[in-house]
Design an enzyme around this catalytic site. Structure first.
Site, PDB file in Angstrom:
ATOM      1  N   ASP A 121       0.872  -1.171   0.000  1.00 37.76           N
ATOM      2  CA  ASP A 121       0.000   0.000   0.000  1.00 37.76           C
ATOM      3  C   ASP A 121       0.919   1.234   0.000  1.00 37.76           C
ATOM      4  OD1 ASP A 121      -1.350   2.255   0.840  1.00 37.76           O
ATOM      5  OD2 ASP A 121      -2.433   1.267   2.457  1.00 37.76           O
TER       6      ASP A 121
ATOM      7  N   LYS B 294      -3.112  11.967  -3.481  1.00 34.92           N
ATOM      8  CA  LYS B 294      -2.085  12.200  -2.448  1.00 34.92           C
ATOM      9  C   LYS B 294      -0.773  12.668  -3.083  1.00 34.92           C
ATOM     10  CE  LYS B 294      -4.409   9.213   0.598  1.00 34.92           C
ATOM     11  NZ  LYS B 294      -5.063   9.549   1.831  1.00 34.92           N
TER      12      LYS B 294
HETATM   13  N1  PMP Z   1      -3.708   3.434   2.622  1.00 34.08           N
HETATM   14  C1  PMP Z   1      -3.213   4.480   3.272  1.00 34.08           C
HETATM   15  C2  PMP Z   1      -1.956   4.318   4.071  1.00 34.08           C
HETATM   16  C3  PMP Z   1      -3.857   5.718   3.196  1.00 34.08           C
HETATM   17  O1  PMP Z   1      -3.369   6.782   3.847  1.00 34.08           O
HETATM   18  C4  PMP Z   1      -5.035   5.837   2.424  1.00 34.08           C
HETATM   19  C5  PMP Z   1      -5.794   7.142   2.330  1.00 34.08           C
HETATM   20  N2  PMP Z   1      -5.938   7.806   3.527  1.00 34.08           N
HETATM   21  C6  PMP Z   1      -5.495   4.712   1.759  1.00 34.08           C
HETATM   22  C7  PMP Z   1      -4.798   3.525   1.870  1.00 34.08           C
HETATM   23  C8  PMP Z   1      -6.721   4.749   0.912  1.00 34.08           C
HETATM   24  O2  PMP Z   1      -6.525   5.606  -0.151  1.00 34.08           O
HETATM   25  P1  PMP Z   1      -7.757   6.061  -1.068  1.00 34.08           P
HETATM   26  O3  PMP Z   1      -8.842   6.503  -0.131  1.00 34.08           O
HETATM   27  O4  PMP Z   1      -7.195   7.179  -1.884  1.00 34.08           O
HETATM   28  O5  PMP Z   1      -8.153   4.886  -1.874  1.00 34.08           O
END
Ligand code: PMP
Length: 424
Positions: free
Chosen positions: A218, A244
């Site tokens: 991730d 992000k």
């Molecule tokens: N993993 C981590 C470590 C995150 O910080 C986030 C978003 N806060 C996610 C997964 C999920 O990302 P998204 O909501 O953009 O799919």
């Protein structure tokens, strides 16, 4: 910084915006930074939730709708061909950003969440059996927990969790202790969103590979801060979110190794992912389209390409030094605030400062800070098991980006003194 090294010169895709990192020049590129919240200038410290967008990304997205607004891949007319070309160029930028071997292994998804769900449902679910194990860590975001719980429920496999220590680190020993011949899938965050901890991803991949596991990373919080090299990491899958890395929401990328992707059956069916459909049988389109059912986020993909251009054009080591400086400055300043307890004190971190203030609930901290223009996130940060580990319901979290300055930290600290006055 363990696995997160400054971006390499060779990864630049456009001329550098700066040679020595000039944060004021960079700030000028982000229109949302230049506004007042009430009487106060905005201090945006919620970058781990989503980063602000440079003008070049905003322009790229709006130019799609203004000039190249068409569906892609199937149209013979000029607009469709232009949009297709721009979307596929963006895919190649994403490929280079991850140093993936090919565009066929670079799948556009909605974000990290959809990337992990794709791996869980198309790779793991058909393959795992009772007695198999899926290893994650205690600091995972819910989007790297719940998809694996769904797989475990459907297959009888067991979810195993490597613990964090009091600093918010997952040590090599803690990780290795949970691996065995039963471990079939390992999935962990490259960087923790709640604490900022950088995990030793390359070493964890090596350890997982030694027991024959397939590894998914991730990368949501790692991709904004340093280059990712999926070939060097040796992982099988790597997911990140566009929003992000200064790109649009609703778009992200999943890298997957070709031999795995070829063997996987897609879990979403629809237009564009097929080769030939009859009522009796359907055959799949080639990679990566096999996993991209339906009309994609065309402007989002193109906007993500522009974000990658922006990020990779910045001088890599100067940017890393700037982010490190602001983190070190912020850590020291928060240390001096009476009654403040920092949660997450890992040796290797990105710019995330999670904390508690004695006498004030994190949501009160966030509300008071907002009144002086300082935007932080409060809550469990989609990491409830990690909050449970620390015996707390929530934290306030200040998270930094490439445009964050020492002055932003000073404004945060001034706001925290206000919180102290109000709640002590
Ligand atoms: N993993 C981590 C470590 C995150 O910080 C986030 C978003 N806060 C996610 C997964 C999920 O990302 P998204 O909501 O953009 O799919």
């Amino acid at each position: 910084m363990t696995d997160l090294a400054p971006r390499k010169e060779s990864r630049r895709v456009t001329a550098p915006a700066t040679v020595v990192f000039d944060v004021q020049r960079v700030r000028a590129d982000f229109p949302a930074l230049h506004q007042q919240i009430g009487k106060h200038p905005l201090v945006y410290l919620d970058n781990a939730a989503t980063a602000l967008k440079p003008q070049s990304v905003i322009d790229a997205v709006s130019s799609v709708y203004a000039h190249d607004c068409a569906n892609i891949h199937r149209g013979v007319h000029t607009l469709s061909q232009r949009a297709t070309q721009r979307y596929e160029d963006a895919r190649d930028k994403a490929r280079r950003f991850l140093n993936a071997p090919s565009v066929e292994e670079t799948i556009f998804v909605r974000g990290t969440t959809e990337g992990i769900n794709l791996v869980a449902h198309s790779y793991a679910r058909p393959r795992l059996r009772e007695g198999d194990e899926i290893l994650i860590t205690e600091l995972e975001h819910h989007s790297n927990i719940v998809p694996w719980q769904l797989v475990a429920q459907a297959t009888g496999a067991k979810l195993v969790v490597a613990p964090v220590n009091d600093a918010g680190e997952v040590t090599e020993e803690a990780f290795a202790n949970k691996l065995s011949a039963r471990t079939k899938v390992v999935s962990f965050a490259h960087v923790s969103n709640a604490l900022g901890t950088i995990l030793p991803a390359k070493r964890f991949v090596e350890l997982a590979k030694a027991v024959g596991a397939v590894v998914c990373i991730d990368g949501a919080q790692a991709a904004p801060h340093a280059p990712v090299d999926v070939q060097d990491l040796g992982c099988d899958f790597y997911a990140f979110s566009g929003h992000k890395v200064y790109g649009p929401t609703g778009i992200g990328v999943l890298f997957g190794k070709r031999e795995l992707l070829e063997a996987m059956v897609p879990y979403q069916g629809g237009g564009d992912m097929i080769d030939r459909v009859t009522f009796e049988e359907t055959t799949w389109n080639a990679l990566p389209y096999k996993f991209e059912a339906g009309t994609p986020h065309i402007a989002g993909g193109i906007g993500l390409g522009a974000a990658i251009d922006y990020l990779t054009a910045l001088e890599p080591s100067a940017l890393a030094a700037h982010e490190r400086d602001v983190l070190e400055y912020g850590t020291a300043k928060l240390h001096d605030v009476p009654g403040l307890r920092l949660i997450g004190t890992a040796k290797h971190k990105v710019g995330v400062l999670s904390f508690l203030m004695s006498g004030a609930h994190p949501s009160d901290v966030g509300t008071v800070l907002d009144q002086v223009g300082v935007a932080v996130r409060t809550g469990h940060h989609c990491t409830q098991p990690l909050m449970d580990r620390f015996g707390i319901p929530a934290t306030a979290r200040a998270s930094m980006a490439l445009y964050t300055t020492r002055a932003d930290i000073d404004a945060l600290v001034a706001g925290l003194h206000l919180v102290r006055e109000m709640f002590s």
